[in-house]
Enzyme design. Structure first.
Site, PDB file in Angstrom:
ATOM      1  N   SER A   1      40.175  40.325  37.757  1.00  0.00           N
ATOM      2  CA  SER A   1      39.833  38.914  37.556  1.00  0.00           C
ATOM      3  C   SER A   1      39.027  38.424  38.747  1.00  0.00           C
ATOM      4  CB  SER A   1      41.098  38.070  37.428  1.00  0.00           C
ATOM      5  OG  SER A   1      40.805  36.680  37.511  1.00  0.00           O
TER       6      SER A   1
ATOM      7  N   TYR B   1      48.948  35.259  40.521  1.00  0.00           N
ATOM      8  CA  TYR B   1      47.971  35.962  39.681  1.00  0.00           C
ATOM      9  C   TYR B   1      46.821  36.491  40.528  1.00  0.00           C
ATOM     10  CZ  TYR B   1      44.786  36.845  35.781  1.00  0.00           C
ATOM     11  OH  TYR B   1      43.930  37.428  34.878  1.00  0.00           O
TER      12      TYR B   1
END
Length: 234
Positions: free
Chosen positions: A132, A146
């Site tokens: 990501s 995250y």
């Protein structure tokens, strides 16, 4: 083999690989109907495909899924590790349960998927992780864990690439920004304002990058993280 290939980015990658001439094994956790739709689409392209239920938080399930894929389709040429989870909360509110889950799936699960699959991979194969852009552009609250897990994957890839270089297996990481899927549809209008190119990405664009990284044209690239996010800024 695509870990987490039943929907969104994973499904787009599976379909693209089938279009590139590969037979596919894909894993899913809880939506067999979605996985079956991907298998049917791949079969429609003239390729073989199987869907395997496997939770990427479960080490035994990861190993078993690889064994099943190889038994059905033969030694692996390409592995894409797309499975991941997202839990959001501020540091004060983040629970130990959610922390452990994200570490188990997003870090431990990625490592174990690479470990298990490369043991059954031909020399000269390709490994792609889907990370990501939060690994390098964390800019919103409630995303610390995250982002940490995705930064860990980017670092992991550098080391794993060195371990597998003697076998000519390349290992690279793709870092998507906002991508339009059924899970992000409600957020698209807000996300669009953060992207200089003025739009949210498409899952097929991530799949195209995977297609490039597994091609002979990318044979000299390994240990890299490639960000595809429209210039996302925060």
């Amino acid at each position: 083999m695509v870990f987490g290939g039943s929907r969104g980015i994973g499904a787009a990658i599976a379909n693209r690989l089938a279009g590139d001439g590969f037979d596919l094994a894909l894993t899913y956790v809880s939506q067999p109907d979605r996985a079956a739709e991907v298998v049917q689409a791949i079969n429609g392209l003239g390729r073989s495909a199987i869907a395997i239920q496997a939770d990427s938080a479960d080490a035994d399930a990861i190993t078993a899924s690889v064994a099943h894929a190889v038994d059905r389709l033969g030694m692996l040429d390409v592995v894409v590790v797309n499975a991941g989870v997202l839990r959001r909360a501020t540091i004060e509110a983040f629970t130990l349960e959610d922390l452990d889950l994200m570490l188990d799936v997003n870090v431990r699960g990625v490592f174990l998927a690479i470990q298990a699959s490369t043991a059954r991979m031909r020399d000269g194969g390709r490994v792609i992780t889907i990370g990501s852009n939060t690994a390098i552009r964390t800019g919103s609250q409630e995303s610390s864990v995250y982002a940490m897990t995705k930064a860990a994957v980017a670092t992991m890839v550098k080391g794993v690439a060195l371990d597998l270089a003697p076998r000519r297996i390349t290992v690279n990481n793709i870092q998507p920004g906002p991508i339009e899927t059924d899970l992000t549809a409600a957020m698209v209008p807000r996300l669009r304002d953060l992207i200089p190119l003025g739009r949210v990405g498409k899952a097929e664009e991530v799949a195209s990058l995977v297609s490039y990284l597994i091609s002979p044209a990318a044979g000299y690239m390994t240990g890299a993280s490639l960000t595809i996010d429209g210039g996302y800024v925060l």
